[in-house]
Design a protein around this motif. Structure first.
Motif, PDB file in Angstrom:
ATOM      1  N   VAL A  12     117.733  64.310 -33.108  1.00  0.00           N
ATOM      2  CA  VAL A  12     116.781  65.165 -32.500  1.00  0.00           C
ATOM      3  C   VAL A  12     115.590  64.704 -32.672  1.00  0.00           C
ATOM      4  O   VAL A  12     115.108  64.353 -33.922  1.00  0.00           O
ATOM      5  N   TYR A  13     114.865  64.514 -31.459  1.00  0.00           N
ATOM      6  CA  TYR A  13     113.540  64.089 -31.660  1.00  0.00           C
ATOM      7  C   TYR A  13     112.376  65.265 -31.972  1.00  0.00           C
ATOM      8  O   TYR A  13     112.857  66.370 -31.747  1.00  0.00           O
ATOM      9  N   ALA A  14     111.377  64.729 -32.565  1.00  0.00           N
ATOM     10  CA  ALA A  14     110.323  65.730 -32.717  1.00  0.00           C
ATOM     11  C   ALA A  14     110.191  66.391 -31.524  1.00  0.00           C
ATOM     12  O   ALA A  14     109.701  65.755 -30.453  1.00  0.00           O
ATOM     13  N   LYS A  18     117.318  66.749 -28.051  1.00  0.00           N
ATOM     14  CA  LYS A  18     118.755  66.171 -28.727  1.00  0.00           C
ATOM     15  C   LYS A  18     119.167  65.061 -28.000  1.00  0.00           C
ATOM     16  O   LYS A  18     120.039  65.297 -26.911  1.00  0.00           O
ATOM     17  N   ALA A  19     118.675  63.956 -28.254  1.00  0.00           N
ATOM     18  CA  ALA A  19     118.993  62.722 -27.591  1.00  0.00           C
ATOM     19  C   ALA A  19     120.532  62.441 -27.727  1.00  0.00           C
ATOM     20  O   ALA A  19     121.146  61.876 -26.756  1.00  0.00           O
ATOM     21  N   VAL A  20     121.216  62.597 -28.837  1.00  0.00           N
ATOM     22  CA  VAL A  20     122.427  62.060 -29.123  1.00  0.00           C
ATOM     23  C   VAL A  20     123.049  63.297 -29.933  1.00  0.00           C
ATOM     24  O   VAL A  20     122.679  63.706 -30.871  1.00  0.00           O
ATOM     25  N   GLY A  37     125.625  54.619 -18.934  1.00  0.00           N
ATOM     26  CA  GLY A  37     125.548  56.070 -18.530  1.00  0.00           C
ATOM     27  C   GLY A  37     124.039  56.039 -17.895  1.00  0.00           C
ATOM     28  O   GLY A  37     123.327  54.946 -18.064  1.00  0.00           O
ATOM     29  N   PRO A  38     123.801  57.141 -17.314  1.00  0.00           N
ATOM     30  CA  PRO A  38     122.505  57.096 -16.532  1.00  0.00           C
ATOM     31  C   PRO A  38     121.400  57.235 -17.424  1.00  0.00           C
ATOM     32  O   PRO A  38     121.678  57.542 -18.743  1.00  0.00           O
ATOM     33  N   SER A  39     120.128  57.003 -16.978  1.00  0.00           N
ATOM     34  CA  SER A  39     118.827  56.823 -17.742  1.00  0.00           C
ATOM     35  C   SER A  39     118.790  58.358 -18.356  1.00  0.00           C
ATOM     36  O   SER A  39     119.074  59.393 -17.784  1.00  0.00           O
ATOM     37  N   GLY A  40     118.291  58.239 -19.580  1.00  0.00           N
ATOM     38  CA  GLY A  40     117.911  59.439 -20.443  1.00  0.00           C
ATOM     39  C   GLY A  40     119.393  60.055 -21.252  1.00  0.00           C
ATOM     40  O   GLY A  40     119.195  60.890 -21.666  1.00  0.00           O
TER      41      GLY A  40
HETATM   42  P1  ADP Z   1     118.762  55.961 -22.444  1.00  0.00           P
HETATM   43  O1  ADP Z   1     118.538  54.498 -23.005  1.00  0.00           O
HETATM   44  O2  ADP Z   1     120.100  56.305 -21.965  1.00  0.00           O
HETATM   45  O3  ADP Z   1     117.972  56.012 -21.119  1.00  0.00           O
HETATM   46  P2  ADP Z   1     117.057  57.409 -24.269  1.00  0.00           P
HETATM   47  O4  ADP Z   1     117.897  57.093 -25.507  1.00  0.00           O
HETATM   48  O5  ADP Z   1     115.995  56.488 -23.974  1.00  0.00           O
HETATM   49  O6  ADP Z   1     118.044  57.245 -23.268  1.00  0.00           O
HETATM   50  O7  ADP Z   1     116.662  58.715 -24.302  1.00  0.00           O
HETATM   51  C1  ADP Z   1     117.609  59.945 -24.332  1.00  0.00           C
HETATM   52  C2  ADP Z   1     116.643  61.131 -24.470  1.00  0.00           C
HETATM   53  O8  ADP Z   1     115.766  61.208 -25.365  1.00  0.00           O
HETATM   54  C3  ADP Z   1     115.889  61.255 -23.121  1.00  0.00           C
HETATM   55  O9  ADP Z   1     115.660  62.705 -22.898  1.00  0.00           O
HETATM   56  C4  ADP Z   1     114.531  60.780 -23.749  1.00  0.00           C
HETATM   57  O10 ADP Z   1     113.438  61.171 -22.707  1.00  0.00           O
HETATM   58  C5  ADP Z   1     114.286  61.202 -24.965  1.00  0.00           C
HETATM   59  N1  ADP Z   1     113.503  60.207 -25.838  1.00  0.00           N
HETATM   60  C6  ADP Z   1     113.819  59.084 -26.020  1.00  0.00           C
HETATM   61  N2  ADP Z   1     112.897  58.598 -26.877  1.00  0.00           N
HETATM   62  C7  ADP Z   1     112.241  59.634 -27.262  1.00  0.00           C
HETATM   63  C8  ADP Z   1     111.016  59.830 -28.342  1.00  0.00           C
HETATM   64  N3  ADP Z   1     110.562  58.576 -28.820  1.00  0.00           N
HETATM   65  N4  ADP Z   1     110.395  61.181 -28.355  1.00  0.00           N
HETATM   66  C9  ADP Z   1     111.138  62.085 -27.607  1.00  0.00           C
HETATM   67  N5  ADP Z   1     112.215  62.134 -26.879  1.00  0.00           N
HETATM   68  C10 ADP Z   1     112.672  60.620 -26.754  1.00  0.00           C
END
Ligand code: ADP
Ligand code: ADP
Length: 226
Positions: A12-14, A18-20, A37-40
Motif C-alpha cells: 500500500v503506497y502512501a 494498493k499496488a500489490v 500484465g497491463p501497465s499499473g
Molecule cells: P506496473 O509495473 O505493472 O506498471 P506499478 O507497480 O508500477 O505497475 O504500479 C502499480 C500501481 O501502484 C499503479 O497504480 C501505480 O500508479 C502505483 N504506484 C507505483 N509506484 C508508486 C509510488 N511510488 N507511489 C504511489 N503509487 C505508486
C-alpha cells in the motif's frame, strides 16, 4: 541460487493505492518466472519489493531459507537489471563490468576471470576497451546484464530490460537471454507487459491484474487455456 517465496505480500503506497494485493508465488530454484500484465497492475512494485528497493506493507518474503523483509538490498544477494541501463560513461566496458566487484573487494584474479566469462557469454569480448557511448543499445544492455552476472548472485531480477530496444534487437536479445539462463541456471524474475516476451522466455508466467495474481502456469498451458 535460491528459491524465492512470496507469502501474502501486500503493498500500500502512501496515499492508499494498493499496488500489490495478497500475492502468493513460489519461484523454484533455477526457474525463469515472468510477471506479466497491463501497465499499473503492480509488476514493478512486486519486483522492487523483492529487490528491497520498496518496503513490504504486509506478508513475508523468503529468499532461500531466510525471511528477508527487513534486509537491505545489498544483503539480499540479488542482482537487478533495469530498462535504462545506467552504465558509467567515463569507464570502458571492462571497467564497467569490474566496478561492482572492485567495490566488494573481490581479488584481481577473480575479477579478471569473472569479467572474461561474462564477456564471452554475452559476446562482449570485442568491445571491452570501448566506452558506452561507442556501443549500440543492445550492446549496452548486454553490459548491464554482464554487471549483474559477474556478481554471481542467488537471483536475477529484470524490469522490462528490452523495452528500450528496437523490435529486431528485442528478438535477438530474447534468444541471448534464454541461452544465458540455460547456462547459468540462476533463479530469474522477469517483468514485462509484452505477452510474446513472456511466452517465449518464461518457464512459467504469472499474470497480474490490479495487484492480484490471476493465473500462474507454463506458457503452453496458459496459451491452451480458454
Ligand atoms: P506496473 O509495473 O505493472 O506498471 P506499478 O507497480 O508500477 O505497475 O504500479 C502499480 C500501481 O501502484 C499503479 O497504480 C501505480 O500508479 C502505483 N504506484 C507505483 N509506484 C508508486 C509510488 N511510488 N507511489 C504511489 N503509487 C505508486
Ligand atoms: P514504468 O511504467 O516504466 O515502471 P512509471 O512511469 O510507471 O514507470 O514509474 C516511474 C517511477 O514513478 C517509479 O519509480 C514509480 O514507482 C513511480 N510512480 C509510478 N506511479 C506513481 C504514482 N502514482 N505516484 C507516485 N510515484 C509513482
Amino acid at each position: 541460487m535460491a528459491e524465492i517465496v512470496l507469502e501474502g505480500i501486500d503493498k500500500v503506497y502512501a496515499g492508499g493505492v494498493k499496488a500489490v494485493d495478497g500475492l502468493n508465488l513460489r519461484i523454484a530454484d533455477g526457474e525463469f518466472m515472468v510477471l506479466v500484465g497491463p501497465s499499473g497492475c503492480g509488476k514493478s512494485t512486486a519486483l522492487r519489493m523483492i529487490a528491497g528497493l520498496e518496503d513490504i506493507s504486509d506478508g513475508k518474503l523468503h529468499i532461500g531459507d531466510r525471511v528477508v523483509n527487513d534486509l537491505a538490498p545489498k544483503d539480499r544477494d540479488i542482482a537487478m537489471v533495469f530498462q535504462n541501463y545506467a552504465l558509467y560513461p567515463h569507464m570502458t566496458v571492462e571497467q564497467n563490468l569490474a566496478f561492482g566487484l572492485k567495490l566488494r573487494g573481490t581479488s584481481k584474479d577473480e575479477i579478471k576471470k569473472r569479467v572474461g566469462e561474462a564477456a564471452r557469454m554475452l559476446g562482449l569480448e570485442p568491445y571491452l576497451k570501448r566506452k558506452p557511448a561507442a556501443l549500440s543499445g543492445g550492446q549496452r544492455q548486454r553490459v548491464a546484464m554482464g554487471r549483474a552476472i559477474v556478481r554471481e548472485p542467488q537471483a536475477f531480477l529484470m524490469d522490462e530490460p528490452l523495452s528500450n530496444l528496437d523490435a529486431k534487437l528485442r528478438v535477438s536479445m530474447r534468444a541471448s537471454l534464454s541461452q544465458l539462463h540455460d547456462r547459468l541456471g540462476v533463479t530469474t524474475i522477469y517483468v514485462t507487459h509484452d505477452q510474446i516476451e513472456a511466452m517465449t522466455l518464461g518457464d512459467r508466467v504469472a499474470v497480474l491484474r490490479d495487484g492480484k495474481l490471476q493465473q500462474v502456469d507454463t506458457p503452453q498451458r496458459l496459451f491452451d487455456s480458454p
